[in-house]
Design a protein around this motif. Structure first.
Motif, PDB file in Angstrom:
ATOM      1  N   GLU A 198       0.859  -1.187   0.000  1.00 43.84           N
ATOM      2  CA  GLU A 198       0.000   0.000   0.000  1.00 43.84           C
ATOM      3  C   GLU A 198       0.892   1.233   0.000  1.00 43.84           C
ATOM      4  OE1 GLU A 198      -3.249   0.444  -0.105  1.00 43.84           O
ATOM      5  OE2 GLU A 198      -3.918  -1.648  -0.002  1.00 43.84           O
ATOM      6  N   GLN A 199       0.723   2.107  -0.978  1.00 43.84           N
ATOM      7  CA  GLN A 199       1.549   3.301  -1.075  1.00 43.84           C
ATOM      8  C   GLN A 199       0.705   4.476  -1.548  1.00 43.84           C
ATOM      9  OE1 GLN A 199       4.860   3.860  -4.141  1.00 43.84           O
ATOM     10  NE2 GLN A 199       6.049   3.320  -2.321  1.00 43.84           N
ATOM     11  N   LYS A 200       0.527   5.451  -0.626  1.00 43.43           N
ATOM     12  CA  LYS A 200      -0.274   6.637  -0.935  1.00 43.43           C
ATOM     13  C   LYS A 200      -1.645   6.256  -1.490  1.00 43.43           C
ATOM     14  CE  LYS A 200       3.669   9.696  -1.767  1.00 43.43           C
ATOM     15  NZ  LYS A 200       4.351  10.607  -2.728  1.00 43.43           N
ATOM     16  N   HIS A 201      -2.285   5.343  -0.744  1.00 41.73           N
ATOM     17  CA  HIS A 201      -3.640   4.903  -1.074  1.00 41.73           C
ATOM     18  C   HIS A 201      -3.708   4.157  -2.400  1.00 41.73           C
ATOM     19  CE1 HIS A 201      -4.824   7.356   2.310  1.00 41.73           C
ATOM     20  NE2 HIS A 201      -4.331   8.443   1.718  1.00 41.73           N
ATOM     21  N   LYS A 202      -2.554   3.696  -2.870  1.00 42.12           N
ATOM     22  CA  LYS A 202      -2.519   2.890  -4.083  1.00 42.12           C
ATOM     23  C   LYS A 202      -1.899   1.531  -3.767  1.00 42.12           C
ATOM     24  CE  LYS A 202      -2.108   6.447  -7.687  1.00 42.12           C
ATOM     25  NZ  LYS A 202      -1.263   6.927  -8.813  1.00 42.12           N
ATOM     26  N   GLN A 203      -2.312   0.529  -4.496  1.00 40.22           N
ATOM     27  CA  GLN A 203      -1.723  -0.800  -4.343  1.00 40.22           C
ATOM     28  C   GLN A 203      -0.634  -0.998  -5.391  1.00 40.22           C
ATOM     29  OE1 GLN A 203      -4.733  -3.889  -4.327  1.00 40.22           O
ATOM     30  NE2 GLN A 203      -4.898  -3.738  -2.107  1.00 40.22           N
ATOM     31  N   ILE A 204       0.565  -1.310  -4.908  1.00 40.01           N
ATOM     32  CA  ILE A 204       1.700  -1.559  -5.787  1.00 40.01           C
ATOM     33  C   ILE A 204       1.974  -3.058  -5.795  1.00 40.01           C
ATOM     34  CG2 ILE A 204       4.102  -1.040  -6.299  1.00 40.01           C
ATOM     35  CD1 ILE A 204       2.275   1.394  -6.387  1.00 40.01           C
ATOM     36  N   GLU A 205       1.859  -3.683  -6.966  1.00 38.08           N
ATOM     37  CA  GLU A 205       2.133  -5.116  -7.092  1.00 38.08           C
ATOM     38  C   GLU A 205       3.618  -5.312  -7.390  1.00 38.08           C
ATOM     39  OE1 GLU A 205      -1.321  -7.638  -8.849  1.00 38.08           O
ATOM     40  OE2 GLU A 205      -1.194  -5.806 -10.062  1.00 38.08           O
ATOM     41  N   ALA A 206       4.391  -5.579  -6.352  1.00 42.46           N
ATOM     42  CA  ALA A 206       5.839  -5.746  -6.515  1.00 42.46           C
ATOM     43  C   ALA A 206       6.190  -7.105  -7.103  1.00 42.46           C
ATOM     44  CB  ALA A 206       6.538  -5.561  -5.177  1.00 42.46           C
ATOM     45  N   VAL A 207       5.428  -8.127  -6.715  1.00 43.36           N
ATOM     46  CA  VAL A 207       5.617  -9.485  -7.234  1.00 43.36           C
ATOM     47  C   VAL A 207       4.246 -10.025  -7.619  1.00 43.36           C
ATOM     48  CG1 VAL A 207       6.395 -11.835  -6.701  1.00 43.36           C
ATOM     49  CG2 VAL A 207       7.655  -9.873  -5.792  1.00 43.36           C
ATOM     50  N   LYS A 208       4.172 -10.641  -8.798  1.00 41.26           N
ATOM     51  CA  LYS A 208       2.879 -11.067  -9.319  1.00 41.26           C
ATOM     52  C   LYS A 208       2.891 -12.553  -9.684  1.00 41.26           C
ATOM     53  CE  LYS A 208       2.451  -6.533 -11.573  1.00 41.26           C
ATOM     54  NZ  LYS A 208       2.304  -5.843 -12.885  1.00 41.26           N
ATOM     55  N   ASN A 209       2.297 -13.356  -8.838  1.00 40.81           N
ATOM     56  CA  ASN A 209       2.027 -14.769  -9.132  1.00 40.81           C
ATOM     57  C   ASN A 209       3.275 -15.510  -9.623  1.00 40.81           C
ATOM     58  OD1 ASN A 209       0.202 -16.944  -9.180  1.00 40.81           O
ATOM     59  ND2 ASN A 209      -0.085 -16.728 -11.383  1.00 40.81           N
ATOM     60  N   VAL A 210       4.324 -15.459  -8.841  1.00 42.93           N
ATOM     61  CA  VAL A 210       5.598 -16.078  -9.219  1.00 42.93           C
ATOM     62  C   VAL A 210       5.703 -17.487  -8.646  1.00 42.93           C
ATOM     63  CG1 VAL A 210       8.096 -16.001  -8.802  1.00 42.93           C
ATOM     64  CG2 VAL A 210       6.880 -13.941  -9.535  1.00 42.93           C
ATOM     65  N   SER A 211       6.153 -18.412  -9.481  1.00 51.89           N
ATOM     66  CA  SER A 211       6.430 -19.781  -9.042  1.00 51.89           C
ATOM     67  C   SER A 211       7.834 -20.174  -9.502  1.00 51.89           C
ATOM     68  CB  SER A 211       5.409 -20.763  -9.621  1.00 51.89           C
ATOM     69  OG  SER A 211       4.110 -20.505  -9.106  1.00 51.89           O
ATOM     70  N   LEU A 212       8.635 -20.707  -8.568  1.00 52.57           N
ATOM     71  CA  LEU A 212      10.005 -21.141  -8.863  1.00 52.57           C
ATOM     72  C   LEU A 212      10.329 -22.384  -8.042  1.00 52.57           C
ATOM     73  CD1 LEU A 212      12.189 -17.880  -8.668  1.00 52.57           C
ATOM     74  CD2 LEU A 212      11.627 -19.148 -10.736  1.00 52.57           C
ATOM     75  N   LYS A 213      11.157 -23.248  -8.592  1.00 55.93           N
ATOM     76  CA  LYS A 213      11.712 -24.372  -7.837  1.00 55.93           C
ATOM     77  C   LYS A 213      13.229 -24.309  -7.966  1.00 55.93           C
ATOM     78  CE  LYS A 213       7.808 -27.569  -8.122  1.00 55.93           C
ATOM     79  NZ  LYS A 213       7.377 -28.945  -8.507  1.00 55.93           N
ATOM     80  N   ILE A 214      13.902 -24.320  -6.821  1.00 56.73           N
ATOM     81  CA  ILE A 214      15.360 -24.213  -6.795  1.00 56.73           C
ATOM     82  C   ILE A 214      15.904 -25.464  -6.118  1.00 56.73           C
ATOM     83  CG2 ILE A 214      17.321 -22.875  -5.946  1.00 56.73           C
ATOM     84  CD1 ILE A 214      15.434 -20.393  -6.028  1.00 56.73           C
ATOM     85  N   GLU A 215      16.834 -26.135  -6.806  1.00 55.26           N
ATOM     86  CA  GLU A 215      17.322 -27.425  -6.331  1.00 55.26           C
ATOM     87  C   GLU A 215      18.514 -27.257  -5.396  1.00 55.26           C
ATOM     88  OE1 GLU A 215      15.406 -29.885  -7.046  1.00 55.26           O
ATOM     89  OE2 GLU A 215      14.241 -28.642  -8.443  1.00 55.26           O
ATOM     90  N   LYS A 216      18.698 -28.229  -4.535  1.00 51.28           N
ATOM     91  CA  LYS A 216      19.791 -28.198  -3.572  1.00 51.28           C
ATOM     92  C   LYS A 216      21.141 -28.200  -4.298  1.00 51.28           C
ATOM     93  CE  LYS A 216      21.689 -30.470   0.529  1.00 51.28           C
ATOM     94  NZ  LYS A 216      21.870 -29.165   1.184  1.00 51.28           N
ATOM     95  N   GLY A 217      22.014 -27.287  -3.889  1.00 48.58           N
ATOM     96  CA  GLY A 217      23.373 -27.246  -4.412  1.00 48.58           C
ATOM     97  C   GLY A 217      23.560 -26.454  -5.683  1.00 48.58           C
ATOM     98  N   GLU A 218      22.498 -25.930  -6.273  1.00 55.96           N
ATOM     99  CA  GLU A 218      22.675 -25.164  -7.510  1.00 55.96           C
ATOM    100  C   GLU A 218      22.861 -23.676  -7.212  1.00 55.96           C
ATOM    101  OE1 GLU A 218      19.549 -24.918 -10.422  1.00 55.96           O
ATOM    102  OE2 GLU A 218      17.966 -24.826  -8.919  1.00 55.96           O
ATOM    103  N   ILE A 219      23.382 -22.975  -8.205  1.00 53.84           N
ATOM    104  CA  ILE A 219      23.482 -21.517  -8.134  1.00 53.84           C
ATOM    105  C   ILE A 219      22.413 -20.959  -9.066  1.00 53.84           C
ATOM    106  CG2 ILE A 219      24.947 -19.498  -8.410  1.00 53.84           C
ATOM    107  CD1 ILE A 219      27.379 -21.258  -8.039  1.00 53.84           C
ATOM    108  N   PHE A 220      21.397 -20.403  -8.462  1.00 49.30           N
ATOM    109  CA  PHE A 220      20.223 -19.939  -9.215  1.00 49.30           C
ATOM    110  C   PHE A 220      20.219 -18.421  -9.233  1.00 49.30           C
ATOM    111  CE2 PHE A 220      15.885 -18.836 -10.139  1.00 49.30           C
ATOM    112  CZ  PHE A 220      15.440 -19.836 -10.995  1.00 49.30           C
ATOM    113  N   GLY A 221      20.117 -17.841 -10.413  1.00 51.62           N
ATOM    114  CA  GLY A 221      20.116 -16.395 -10.549  1.00 51.62           C
ATOM    115  C   GLY A 221      18.754 -15.840 -10.886  1.00 51.62           C
ATOM    116  N   ILE A 222      18.476 -14.654 -10.373  1.00 55.21           N
ATOM    117  CA  ILE A 222      17.274 -13.907 -10.738  1.00 55.21           C
ATOM    118  C   ILE A 222      17.750 -12.566 -11.276  1.00 55.21           C
ATOM    119  CG2 ILE A 222      15.067 -12.945  -9.974  1.00 55.21           C
ATOM    120  CD1 ILE A 222      15.146 -14.968  -7.649  1.00 55.21           C
TER     121      ILE A 222
END
Length: 340
Positions: free
Chosen positions: A14-38
């Motif tokens: 909520e910012q100045k009476h507005k809704q800011i969608e910072a993240v939208k319906n994100v799905s990720l799977k990260i495996e053990k031992g990997e280097i995962f970048g975003i």
């Protein structure tokens, strides 16, 4: 089950009476031992997303499961236990300026319940791992930016985590120092089998560090792929924008201006593998009768696999030029005509 599972996560502010969608319906799977970048530009939602992994940011909806623990529903006690196994490396180091390097790490050890008597030996081992064993009595102001980030890495490893979260951990550093930090993280990953989740807008980091990568734009994941495929064959418009900027496929204005009135065609050629394009250029030039001038080129190696980018200028009879373009299309991974 993956070590980190992010399912349908959204974060709304909520910012100045507005809704800011910072993240939208994100799905990720990260495996053990990997280097995962975003990767993504500033404001894409990368930092907000990564903070849902250790519970610093609660999602508005969706679930985050780490090592089998639902972070979004965990009790304070369970969340505190889960966080002990998640180290965090900050962009701006976040060291305590009036404490020595050893005392900065001791603070993290004490907070994690590590026995005080055993701390000196542990501090020695951690600083040795990042190449700063001889600097433990220095204060942060006496260190370079790269050395401060090494301390940040040592501190993040204090409680033997199995996950490291890195928030733009190299963006405050020059290129050479950033490469040193990348080398340390790769060594830690290989030696300790720690999962690393690294967010950045720098594709230099993606090229040298990541196994897999997700591309974010406006709070959404627009592409998931391997680091090599990101550079070799980006699919989303944002990935193409980032890769093209990194590979610097754009011709200098001076070259464009020089060729503006000249008859001919400019092509950008992208190819994979170690083989040079010289034999192909010679063959096409000989078989069609066109002249082919190389304007610029470079080769990048991602996980020991080569990606080459070449800009050429083709002149000759219009029909011969068309035939040459057709032959390049058949023999090269990607061909684009450059508008003048």
């Amino acid at each position: 089950m993956s070590q980190i599972e992010i399912s349908n996560v959204s974060v709304t502010f909520e910012q100045k009476h507005k809704q800011i969608e910072a993240v939208k319906n994100v799905s990720l799977k990260i495996e053990k031992g990997e280097i995962f970048g975003i990767v993504g530009l500033s404001g894409a939602g990368k930092s907000t997303l990564v903070r849902t992994i250790n519970g610093l940011q609660k999602p508005s909806q969706g679930t985050v499961v780490v090592n089998g623990v639902d972070i979004t529903q965990a009790t304070k006690k369970a969340l505190a236990a889960a966080r002990k196994k998640i180290g965090f490396i900050f962009q701006n180091f976040n060291l305590i300026n009036n404490r020595t390097i050893a005392q900065n790490i001791a603070f993290a050890l004490t907070a994690g319940g590590f026995p005080e008597k055993a701390q000196p030996k542990k501090i020695d081992a951690l600083l040795d791992m990042v190449g700063l064993k001889d600097r433990q009595d220095n204060y942060p102001a006496q260190l370079s930016g790269g050395q401060k980030q090494r301390v940040g890495i040592a501190r993040a490893l204090a409680n033997d985590p199995d996950i490291l979260l890195c928030d733009e951990a190299t963006s405050a550093l020059d290129l050479e120092t950033a490469q040193e930090i990348i080398a340390i993280l790769k060594d830690i990953n290989q030696r300790l089998h720690i999962t690393i989740v690294f967010i950045t807008h720098q594709l230099e980091v993606a090229k040298d560090l990541f196994d897999r990568v997700a591309v974010m734009e406006a709070g959404q994941i627009v592409e998931q792929t391997t680091a090599y495929r990101l550079f070799a064959d980006p699919q989303s418009s944002m990935a193409k924008r980032l890769v093209n900027r990194f590979l610097d496929e754009q011709l200098p204005d001076e070259v464009r201006e020089k060729l503006r009135g000249e008859p001919g065609v400019i092509l950008t050629l992208k190819y994979q593998g170690d083989d040079s394009l010289d034999p192909v250029i010679t063959e096409i030039s000989s078989s069609t009768g066109v002249a082919i001038s190389i304007l610029q080129g470079r080769i990048e190696y991602i996980h020991s696999n080569a990606i080459g980018v070449l800009a050429v200028f083709i002149t000759g009879e219009p029909s011969a030029i068309s035939k040459a373009v057709q032959l390049f299309t058949e023999k090269v991974d990607m061909v684009e005509e450059v508008a003048r």
